[in-house]
Write a protein that holds these residues in place. Sequence first.
Motif, PDB file in Angstrom:
ATOM      1  N   PHE A 134       0.847  -1.199   0.000  1.00 45.76           N
ATOM      2  CA  PHE A 134       0.000   0.000   0.000  1.00 45.76           C
ATOM      3  C   PHE A 134       0.880   1.246   0.000  1.00 45.76           C
ATOM      4  O   PHE A 134       1.833   1.333   0.781  1.00 45.76           O
TER       5      PHE A 134
ATOM      6  N   ASP B 222      -6.915  -1.769   6.988  1.00 51.14           N
ATOM      7  CA  ASP B 222      -8.219  -1.244   7.365  1.00 51.14           C
ATOM      8  C   ASP B 222      -8.242  -0.796   8.815  1.00 51.14           C
ATOM      9  O   ASP B 222      -8.855   0.213   9.167  1.00 51.14           O
TER      10      ASP B 222
ATOM     11  N   THR C  15      -8.971   4.565   2.130  1.00 48.74           N
ATOM     12  CA  THR C  15      -9.403   3.334   1.482  1.00 48.74           C
ATOM     13  C   THR C  15      -8.426   2.983   0.368  1.00 48.74           C
ATOM     14  O   THR C  15      -7.970   3.864  -0.352  1.00 48.74           O
ATOM     15  N   PRO C  16      -8.065   1.703   0.270  1.00 54.37           N
ATOM     16  CA  PRO C  16      -7.115   1.338  -0.785  1.00 54.37           C
ATOM     17  C   PRO C  16      -7.803   1.190  -2.128  1.00 54.37           C
ATOM     18  O   PRO C  16      -8.943   0.758  -2.207  1.00 54.37           O
TER      19      PRO C  16
ATOM     20  N   ILE D  24     -10.711  -6.948  -1.390  1.00 53.96           N
ATOM     21  CA  ILE D  24      -9.633  -6.730  -2.344  1.00 53.96           C
ATOM     22  C   ILE D  24      -9.648  -7.872  -3.340  1.00 53.96           C
ATOM     23  O   ILE D  24      -9.609  -9.038  -2.950  1.00 53.96           O
TER      24      ILE D  24
ATOM     25  N   MET E 190     -15.108  -2.697   8.871  1.00 61.90           N
ATOM     26  CA  MET E 190     -15.397  -3.571   7.731  1.00 61.90           C
ATOM     27  C   MET E 190     -14.166  -3.683   6.848  1.00 61.90           C
ATOM     28  O   MET E 190     -13.546  -2.683   6.491  1.00 61.90           O
ATOM     29  N   ALA E 191     -13.789  -4.874   6.521  1.00 66.05           N
ATOM     30  CA  ALA E 191     -12.622  -5.072   5.670  1.00 66.05           C
ATOM     31  C   ALA E 191     -12.982  -4.768   4.226  1.00 66.05           C
ATOM     32  O   ALA E 191     -14.008  -5.218   3.714  1.00 66.05           O
ATOM     33  N   THR E 192     -12.147  -3.968   3.593  1.00 67.89           N
ATOM     34  CA  THR E 192     -12.395  -3.667   2.186  1.00 67.89           C
ATOM     35  C   THR E 192     -12.132  -4.902   1.349  1.00 67.89           C
ATOM     36  O   THR E 192     -11.078  -5.514   1.478  1.00 67.89           O
TER      37      THR E 192
ATOM     38  N   ALA F 268      -4.823  -6.821   4.037  1.00 69.96           N
ATOM     39  CA  ALA F 268      -5.913  -5.857   3.858  1.00 69.96           C
ATOM     40  C   ALA F 268      -6.570  -5.532   5.197  1.00 69.96           C
ATOM     41  O   ALA F 268      -6.975  -4.392   5.443  1.00 69.96           O
ATOM     42  N   GLU F 269      -6.654  -6.535   6.094  1.00 69.70           N
ATOM     43  CA  GLU F 269      -7.266  -6.304   7.392  1.00 69.70           C
ATOM     44  C   GLU F 269      -6.439  -5.322   8.214  1.00 69.70           C
ATOM     45  O   GLU F 269      -6.974  -4.427   8.875  1.00 69.70           O
TER      46      GLU F 269
END
Lengths: 206, 184
Positions: A9, A148, A155-156, B5, B1-3, A144-145
């Motif tokens: 990221f 977040d 936001t990615p 991917i 909330m997890a985005t 990703a977690e």
Amino acid sequence: MKPDHLRFFIDPSRCIGCQSCVQACTECDTHRGESMIHLEFIDRAASVQTVPVVCMHCDQPTCAEVCPADAIKRTADGVVQSARKPRCIACGNCVVACPFGVPEVHEERKLMMKCDMCYDRTSIGKKPMCATVCPSQALYYGTAEEIDRLRPMSTPSNRFQFGNQVITTRVFVMWPRGPVTLAVPLDITAPLADRAGADPFAHVEL
Amino acid sequence: MATPIPEQDTISIPPDGRPAAEQPAWRQDFPIDWPQDEYVERRDFVKFLTLTSFAFVVGQFWIAGKQWLRRGEAPPGALRIASIADIAVGGSLVFDYPGVHDSCILVRLSDTEFVAFGQKCTHLSCAVIPKPEEGVFHCPCHEGLFDLRTGRQLAGPPPRPLPKVTLAVRDGEIFATGVAAGGA
């Protein structure tokens, strides 16, 4: 460890221009003394804001599409590698074609070299050098977690549009979540006491 | 909330985004993905082996044919190289025999002894250098050594002796009269 769940990221807004990533990249044994990362000024005349540019590892790698020597290959884990040395003719097509401006051609050694996300490290689950040294974590490598949890206001995204060309990438860029306008114009040159109470992020729900 | 991917570990996508079946054939021949690029089909491998073997066989026949054609040629005629007086003892002279591209070297060993050999090293055709004081021809490329009197290989990588040029001395003139396969 299979590093499939680990993502890269980039958060340009966190970049402080310290050059740590450039120095760390330079120390790598696979391209000792040369940095594969570009630390770019966004608008040098008006701002000191910088952004680290690493290879975005496109799903539709334009550099590989335009390579006449069939030298640029993408490994199964989605990393676009530097040009294969026996094939590369240093024509520079990739340099012209890359929408992110990543590849570099070394004319004297007839070779294109670019960021390969520290393939020696990331392929065994380690972080890329730049992400390990970045003090503000503008370059972050993790799940990703994790991102977040750590960056609730961002936001990615890995979808980019250049004219008619839409590109999705393996590397993500962090965008501010929701509309971003500072609620109170913030004079950062004013004394701290005068700034008290002016919370620029008051309008943002966390 | 997890985005959410999207999974990125699938193969690269062509720029137009259409499925592989609708892509031009060259995409299969020049794939962007490393595994597909490295992949060699068994059929391609067998084809490569067969064609290479066939090329070797053709090459052998070509060599044999050339030898057979050469059999009918007349032996090279005599060629005057130099006068005895032109070369000092221990000295040498380069000449071309039988053709203009066949460099040979003549060495005077003593008042009456002369030897001549092809100058091309039998290893990789570098020019050999006579060293009469050591009794050898020296090839500087890979440190090959040949005997000065017989042309036999003494050291280094050369696989065969130097081809010997037969000499004749008539009325104080040195003539090359033929090429023997090698010393011994």
